[in-house]
Write a protein that holds these residues in place. Sequence first.
Motif, mmCIF file in Angstrom:
data_model
loop_
_atom_site.group_PDB
_atom_site.id
_atom_site.type_symbol
_atom_site.label_atom_id
_atom_site.label_comp_id
_atom_site.label_asym_id
_atom_site.label_seq_id
_atom_site.Cartn_x
_atom_site.Cartn_y
_atom_site.Cartn_z
ATOM 1 N N MET A 107 -7.728 -2.162 -8.128
ATOM 2 C CA MET A 107 -8.770 -2.345 -7.109
ATOM 3 C C MET A 107 -9.434 -3.710 -7.263
ATOM 4 S SD MET A 107 -10.744 1.176 -6.447
ATOM 5 C CE MET A 107 -10.728 2.139 -7.914
ATOM 6 N N ILE A 108 -9.709 -4.071 -8.524
ATOM 7 C CA ILE A 108 -10.348 -5.375 -8.764
ATOM 8 C C ILE A 108 -9.417 -6.490 -8.262
ATOM 9 C CG2 ILE A 108 -11.235 -6.946 -10.541
ATOM 10 C CD1 ILE A 108 -11.999 -4.462 -12.186
ATOM 11 N N LEU A 146 -8.517 2.840 5.775
ATOM 12 C CA LEU A 146 -7.803 2.524 4.529
ATOM 13 C C LEU A 146 -8.661 2.925 3.332
ATOM 14 C CD1 LEU A 146 -6.366 -1.037 5.281
ATOM 15 C CD2 LEU A 146 -5.049 1.055 4.948
ATOM 16 N N LEU A 188 -11.174 -14.107 -0.024
ATOM 17 C CA LEU A 188 -12.286 -13.949 -0.967
ATOM 18 C C LEU A 188 -11.979 -14.485 -2.365
ATOM 19 C CD1 LEU A 188 -13.396 -10.327 -0.008
ATOM 20 C CD2 LEU A 188 -14.612 -12.430 0.509
ATOM 21 N N LEU A 204 0.869 -1.177 0.000
ATOM 22 C CA LEU A 204 0.000 0.000 0.000
ATOM 23 C C LEU A 204 0.901 1.221 0.000
ATOM 24 C CD1 LEU A 204 -2.922 -0.613 2.517
ATOM 25 C CD2 LEU A 204 -2.939 -0.756 0.041
ATOM 26 N N ARG A 205 0.500 2.208 -0.757
ATOM 27 C CA ARG A 205 1.215 3.491 -0.862
ATOM 28 C C ARG A 205 2.455 3.419 -1.768
ATOM 29 N NH1 ARG A 205 -2.803 3.976 1.793
ATOM 30 N NH2 ARG A 205 -3.018 4.562 3.981
ATOM 31 N N SER A 213 -19.959 -10.749 1.748
ATOM 32 C CA SER A 213 -18.628 -10.731 2.386
ATOM 33 C C SER A 213 -17.724 -9.684 1.757
ATOM 34 C CB SER A 213 -17.951 -12.099 2.262
ATOM 35 O OG SER A 213 -18.793 -13.092 2.747
ATOM 36 N N VAL A 214 -17.824 -9.529 0.428
ATOM 37 C CA VAL A 214 -16.988 -8.524 -0.252
ATOM 38 C C VAL A 214 -17.338 -7.133 0.293
ATOM 39 C CG1 VAL A 214 -16.496 -7.413 -2.479
ATOM 40 C CG2 VAL A 214 -16.655 -9.900 -2.340
ATOM 41 N N VAL A 228 -16.087 -3.400 -6.261
ATOM 42 C CA VAL A 228 -16.132 -4.768 -6.804
ATOM 43 C C VAL A 228 -17.412 -5.475 -6.322
ATOM 44 C CG1 VAL A 228 -14.996 -7.031 -6.814
ATOM 45 C CG2 VAL A 228 -13.649 -4.966 -7.097
ATOM 46 N N ARG A 245 -7.235 -6.331 -5.985
ATOM 47 C CA ARG A 245 -7.170 -6.310 -4.524
ATOM 48 C C ARG A 245 -8.230 -7.232 -3.935
ATOM 49 N NH1 ARG A 245 -5.115 -3.848 -0.397
ATOM 50 N NH2 ARG A 245 -6.435 -3.064 1.282
ATOM 51 N N VAL A 246 -9.371 -7.293 -4.601
ATOM 52 C CA VAL A 246 -10.467 -8.148 -4.113
ATOM 53 C C VAL A 246 -10.325 -9.573 -4.660
ATOM 54 C CG1 VAL A 246 -12.975 -8.373 -3.953
ATOM 55 C CG2 VAL A 246 -11.939 -6.094 -4.077
ATOM 56 N N PHE A 268 -16.023 -6.770 3.858
ATOM 57 C CA PHE A 268 -14.565 -6.568 3.874
ATOM 58 C C PHE A 268 -14.256 -5.086 3.653
ATOM 59 C CE2 PHE A 268 -10.828 -9.251 3.865
ATOM 60 C CZ PHE A 268 -11.355 -10.492 4.191
ATOM 61 N N VAL A 318 -21.087 -14.590 -0.660
ATOM 62 C CA VAL A 318 -19.798 -14.086 -1.177
ATOM 63 C C VAL A 318 -19.902 -12.585 -1.443
ATOM 64 C CG1 VAL A 318 -18.187 -14.168 -3.150
ATOM 65 C CG2 VAL A 318 -19.047 -16.288 -2.161
ATOM 66 N N GLU A 345 -12.153 -2.431 6.069
ATOM 67 C CA GLU A 345 -10.978 -1.625 5.681
ATOM 68 C C GLU A 345 -11.252 -0.126 5.778
ATOM 69 O OE1 GLU A 345 -8.670 -2.616 2.313
ATOM 70 O OE2 GLU A 345 -8.120 -4.552 3.177
ATOM 71 N N LEU A 396 -4.161 4.208 -7.429
ATOM 72 C CA LEU A 396 -4.630 2.830 -7.576
ATOM 73 C C LEU A 396 -5.638 2.817 -8.723
ATOM 74 C CD1 LEU A 396 -4.011 0.349 -5.772
ATOM 75 C CD2 LEU A 396 -6.146 0.780 -4.601
ATOM 76 N N ALA A 443 -12.167 -0.390 -2.873
ATOM 77 C CA ALA A 443 -12.057 -1.428 -3.907
ATOM 78 C C ALA A 443 -13.124 -2.505 -3.676
ATOM 79 C CB ALA A 443 -10.666 -2.054 -3.872
ATOM 80 N N TYR A 444 -13.310 -2.875 -2.411
ATOM 81 C CA TYR A 444 -14.284 -3.918 -2.084
ATOM 82 C C TYR A 444 -15.711 -3.441 -2.358
ATOM 83 C CZ TYR A 444 -10.434 -6.368 0.059
ATOM 84 O OH TYR A 444 -9.238 -7.019 0.257
ATOM 85 N N PRO A 497 -13.583 -18.110 -3.087
ATOM 86 C CA PRO A 497 -15.053 -18.073 -3.172
ATOM 87 C C PRO A 497 -15.559 -17.268 -4.380
ATOM 88 C CG PRO A 497 -14.369 -17.643 -0.927
ATOM 89 C CD PRO A 497 -13.119 -17.688 -1.759
ATOM 90 N N GLU A 528 -8.108 2.305 0.376
ATOM 91 C CA GLU A 528 -8.151 1.195 -0.576
ATOM 92 C C GLU A 528 -9.355 0.284 -0.360
ATOM 93 O OE1 GLU A 528 -5.591 2.297 1.012
ATOM 94 O OE2 GLU A 528 -4.002 2.684 -0.438
#
Lengths: 667, 152
Positions: free
Chosen positions: A275-276, B73, A285, A264-265, B60-61, B82, A278-279, B64, B57, B68, A270, B78-79, A288, B75
């Motif tokens: 970002m995608i 955060l 995750l 990070l950083r 959960s995303v 997505v 990251r997930v 999450f 699922v 964060e 980003l 992103a969750y 699943p 970032e």
Amino acid sequence: MVTKKITVALAGNPNVGKTTIFNAITGARQHVGNWPGVTVEKKIGIRNYKDFEIEVVDLPGTYSLTAYSIDEIVARDYIIEERPDVVVQIVDATNLERNLYLTTQMMELGSKVVIALNMSDLAEQKGDIIFKEKMEEFLEIPVVKTVGSKSIGIDRLLDEIIKEAVKGPHHEHEIGYGNKAEKKINELENIINNDNVLSKKYPLRWLSVKLLEGDENILQKIEGSSIAGQVKKLLETADLEDYEAVMADKRYDSINAMLPQMCLRCVKKLTVSDMIDRVFTNKYLGLPIFLAFMWGAFELTFTMATPFMDLIDIVFGWVAGFVAEKIEIQWLASLIADGIIGGVGSVLIFVPNIFILFFLLSILEGSGYLARAAFIMDKLMYSIGLQGKSFIPMLMGFGCSVPAIMATRTIEDEKDRLITILVTPFMSCGARLPVYVLLAGTFFGKDAGSVIFAIYVLGILAAIISAKLFRNTILKGDPAPFIMELPPYRIPTLKASAIHMWDKGSMYLKKAGTIILFGVIFVWLLASLPWGVEYGSKDSFVGVIGHILEPLVAPLGFDWQIAVALIFGFIAKEIVVGSLGVLYGVGEDEEALSTSLIDEPSIYALNALGLMVFTLLYMPCVATIGVIRKESGSWKWTVFAIVYSTVFAWIMAFTIFQAGTYLGYGI
Amino acid sequence: MKTSKSNKNKMLFALLAGILYAISGLIQIVAGFGLEIGLTDALFIPADIFGGFILLVIGSVFLFGVKELNEGLNEGVAYVYVGIILALIFAGIYVLVIGANALEAYVILSDDFEGWTPLDDMKPGIYIAIIPLIAYFSWKSKMSLARGYLDE
């Protein structure tokens, strides 16, 4: 007491604190000289740690492992020719992107590498948050955070060095360079592999990559070898400067895809692609989400395909009826209606499934997601002797083995690909489901769902056991390094996905179609001859064969009718149900067939379970066999696939029936 | 680290969507195992273990992302993004499934679909997706693959 000697090479960019780490490890026990033939300083130090004497060789600092400077040549020659037990790459934690370029090249050298993430205190002060575990996951290299100037992390680094040095073969990740370059690399690997000296001395992929980059030093090394002419001829057809640039870009592409996930950083902005990732590559995750996508693809494939399958069924049924009515010569009408139209129709009915599945997979591939899916599954697959890319075909096998086996083309390594081809048919395809539904519904009532689930699990276990068995016996070796490509995410275009779908799907029509046509005519002949007998009756050839085979299947609790149904299942597995209907005289009405099976004293829960297991595991259908032949390029492996799966099925069904009977679950 | 106002909105949205998806998913899984739970008919919740897993699922995303963002955060968005994309993809899949079944019922006139209506295939994965759909239109520009950056 020192029991073992370990040689460690310290590599890294200039000014990353290599000397401080070297001093921190070796203390005063150092001596300095020159590398042979050049005026580059060579430092060697010794450290006794736990039961090991660790000899540390300090390599010249380099930004890459090309042949642009003498330092680079000295460093890479030492790693490749002297083969130290472990190479430690000192990485400047405050400048990951630049340092990782060298790492991507280290990954190709076939050495055991450990990363010392040096100056990690400065990186943290700067605000960078480096996820060590994520680095290890992406690079498949152990990472130790160090602060050389304060001797922090040195013992952990030594522990990791020892762990790597004593452990056996390790899994590797390598950078993928795109289809065009990978094809050339593959061709070069095949050529170099024919030279015993070169193939033993150098890592094949690394040598091929360097040749394709036009590395003068490497070209000199192959000069005079048995394959020099072939290599030169191949390289003459390639624009080496272009390949060099493309491969450098791909390395940076991979670094840019990994970096935002590892730290990070470390990147100023980003992107949505980051970002995608990251997930999608999240430890908890990732899997699943992958399963959810696959479920979505199958759900869509089978639901969307059903109306089209029904339409094909209606059309073929109508055409068969029309032909049967219009052709007066009975045997010809039967050949065309029951044999060709009925048989080919029973396979063409899966065309919508195949086209839709390929379309969806094209979308997933075009979007860049499938590359991540392979990465997510790599670790799990490695544990069963395969690599990440094997997972997609195996998963597709739940739909249909034909496109699944065709999908193994993405696997570069021949052995990995062959094992995947051989085990994929064990994944229970959709065509087998009607057999389970009928038998489990008839004999297991409320537990039918659990029984069917158990059959699916058994298929997966059979694939895992077989993959392990093949890897340890007939296809020995380690899975090839995972060629990692992490292209940026894109919105796939409809046109590209449709073209991709057509390319793959039409292949099924062309190749499997011809084999199916011959297959169905052959089975029709068996079921119709001698002339005048009832189609598929006990007096027909297929009935005679059924009786001949009966002693073979009797230990499994099957009678001749089941043997015949299983022979028909060779055309397509779902035909097993229809055949049982014909053989028990109730046609295709499943309810009537279910009632008839309950009334039939020779079939009961135990051998019905055995029949489900046999149907799951025995030889693949004719279309799958055709594709195995095509994709493996060998009749030997095709016959092996048939024999192995049938023997496996027989043993499993035999065990179930005999053990069940012994335990009192018989009639 | 302090959470910005924009991220607070996203966090609240993710919390709501995450809870809705996770609870619907759990009920669907429980129903899939044959356990009766009230309101399943009224809320069109099918007994579907895999469908429940998908909702879980997606939930959960989102959750999450809440975790964060709550930790400060950036970032974590992103969750949220997505999660929105996943929710819309799966809602799209369910709508296509309804379309295919409508073909069976009204065009092919399949016996298996006698008396079928689109409501038979209605499920939480479709109607809860209205919330991510609204969120998608609100934050669309930040989610474009061509020009999206996390620069807050």
